[in-house]
Scaffold this active site. Structure first.
Site, PDB file in Angstrom:
ATOM      1  N   HIS A  65       0.854  -1.194   0.000  1.00 28.71           N
ATOM      2  CA  HIS A  65       0.000   0.000   0.000  1.00 28.71           C
ATOM      3  C   HIS A  65       0.886   1.239   0.000  1.00 28.71           C
ATOM      4  CE1 HIS A  65       0.793  -0.649   4.278  1.00 28.71           C
ATOM      5  NE2 HIS A  65       0.347   0.562   4.564  1.00 28.71           N
ATOM      6  N   ASP A 100      -0.756  -3.801   5.694  1.00 25.90           N
ATOM      7  CA  ASP A 100      -1.457  -3.420   6.919  1.00 25.90           C
ATOM      8  C   ASP A 100      -2.951  -3.685   6.756  1.00 25.90           C
ATOM      9  OD1 ASP A 100       1.050  -2.547   7.483  1.00 25.90           O
ATOM     10  OD2 ASP A 100       0.531  -0.431   7.717  1.00 25.90           O
ATOM     11  N   ASP A 156       5.719   4.549   5.198  1.00 23.30           N
ATOM     12  CA  ASP A 156       6.649   3.590   5.797  1.00 23.30           C
ATOM     13  C   ASP A 156       6.812   2.332   4.950  1.00 23.30           C
ATOM     14  OD1 ASP A 156       3.937   3.142   6.583  1.00 23.30           O
ATOM     15  OD2 ASP A 156       4.583   1.801   8.181  1.00 23.30           O
ATOM     16  N   HIS A 157       6.062   2.262   3.846  1.00 20.90           N
ATOM     17  CA  HIS A 157       6.166   1.120   2.938  1.00 20.90           C
ATOM     18  C   HIS A 157       6.729   1.496   1.565  1.00 20.90           C
ATOM     19  CE1 HIS A 157       3.690  -1.677   5.495  1.00 20.90           C
ATOM     20  NE2 HIS A 157       3.382  -0.503   6.026  1.00 20.90           N
ATOM     21  N   HIS A 210       1.240   3.921   1.984  1.00 21.30           N
ATOM     22  CA  HIS A 210       1.698   4.671   3.150  1.00 21.30           C
ATOM     23  C   HIS A 210       3.226   4.771   3.140  1.00 21.30           C
ATOM     24  CE1 HIS A 210      -2.202   4.175   5.710  1.00 21.30           C
ATOM     25  NE2 HIS A 210      -2.186   5.314   5.046  1.00 21.30           N
ATOM     26  N   HIS A 213       6.013  -5.351  11.663  1.00 19.14           N
ATOM     27  CA  HIS A 213       5.266  -4.085  11.754  1.00 19.14           C
ATOM     28  C   HIS A 213       4.836  -3.819  13.201  1.00 19.14           C
ATOM     29  CE1 HIS A 213       2.322  -0.933  10.585  1.00 19.14           C
ATOM     30  NE2 HIS A 213       3.062  -0.829   9.489  1.00 19.14           N
ATOM     31  N   HIS A 235      -7.701  -1.446   5.299  1.00 17.12           N
ATOM     32  CA  HIS A 235      -6.760  -0.565   5.989  1.00 17.12           C
ATOM     33  C   HIS A 235      -7.117   0.917   5.845  1.00 17.12           C
ATOM     34  CE1 HIS A 235      -3.122   0.613   7.968  1.00 17.12           C
ATOM     35  NE2 HIS A 235      -2.547   1.122   6.885  1.00 17.12           N
TER      36      HIS A 235
END
EC number: 3.1.26.11
Length: 306
Positions: free
Chosen positions: A63, A211, A67-68, A65, A269, A141
């Protein structure tokens, strides 16, 4: 096959954990590395490992976001100078991943010396490559987030040497034909190869989640998986706190393990509220319960054979 973790923190990096990144080594089925998510600093983490960017042929993003994905532009740029020259790359992810990469490259005036094939997922995806099948299914998510079910190729059964000798076929180059073809010819007669091989063995199944809070597609992705990689942003406290933020609680993951008959689970995570001592204490408490399924809390640079 082997899975290696280059980032195991949630949201923000910590002194001990980088943001999300996972490498899947496909040997012995293929001489390739697949990455799943590329959090900020991933390319620096890889420098501390034997994995080379030139062997990375596919990147799967769960996805959008930060942090990914915040490590993706830098890693793609460095691949041009670290063995990736003229080696095609396939990038799979949610809608918007192509625009994100191309905008980053254009605004920074970065130039790649290899082609990228983009595959953007809508609701679900089935993808085939080198005998592998990858299924992507939508999770829950708050933004489009996907889990990937990676199914390795079937391994051909062992040659039955005695059976082949009984028809007059002695060991030699012809045995490779028996192993790799549906039929073979000997002394003017056509034989079914399967009659001279042991049972084929299905390759391992690996489920890698983005997530998510609990949802029905989790069971589709993880059913009978040999290894499942799943987030547990919350590993203690009340479950509703995790679900309010569209994340999973450790109890959610344990329930999924049992429902989906997962053999081994690697939990990543983890919220940055937990330090190493906290995680170890919680782990020791959890495994005291005889109902706790087989799992590990993973840390950066952990590797697991599949």
């Amino acid at each position: 096959m082997e899975v290696t973790f280059f980032g195991t923190s949630a949201g923000l990096p910590t002194k001990e954990r980088n943001t999300q990144a996972i490498a899947l080594n496909l040997e012995p089925y293929s001489n390739s590395i697949w990455l799943f998510d590329v959090g900020e600093g991933t390319q620096h983490q890889i420098l501390h490992h034997a994995i080379k960017l030139g062997k990375v042929t596919h990147i799967f993003i769960t996805h959008m976001h930060g942090d990914h994905i915040f490590g993706l532009p830098g890693l793609l740029s460095s691949r041009s100078f670290q063995g990736g020259e003229q080696k095609p790359l396939t990038l799979v992810g949610p809608k918007g991943i192509k625009a994100y990469v191309e905008m980053s490259m254009n605004l920074s005036e970065s130039h790649l010396n290899y082609p990228i094939t983009y595959i953007e997922i809508d609701d679900h995806l089935t993808y085939h490559h080198d005998g592998f099948t990858v299924e992507a299914h939508l999770l829950n998510h708050g933004i489009p987030s996907y889990g990937y079910r990676v199914m390795a190729p079937e391994t051909t059964g062992t040659i039955n040497v005695e059976a082949l000798k009984n028809i007059g076929l002695e060991p030699g180059p012809k045995y490779q034909e028996v192993k790799s073809h549906d039929t073979f010819e000997h002394n003017g007669q056509v034989y079914q190869s399967k009659d001279f091989r042991g049972e084929s063995k299905q390759g391992p199944v690996v489920a890698i989640f983005g997530d998510t809070k609990p949802c029905s597609n989790e069971r589709v992705i993880s059913r009978d998986a040999d290894v499942m990689v799943h987030e547990a942003t919350y590993i203690d406290g009340e479950k509703h706190l995790a679900n309010n933020y569209h994340h999973s609680h450790i109890e959610d993951v344990f329930a999924l393990i049992k429902e989906a008959n997962v053999k081994r689970t690697l939990i990543t995570h983890l919220s940055n509220r937990y330090n190493t001592e906290d995680i170890n204490e919680i782990y020791q408490t959890l495994i005291q319960n005889e109902d706790t399924p087989n799992f590990n809390f993973v840390k950066d640079f952990d590797s697991f054979k599949i």
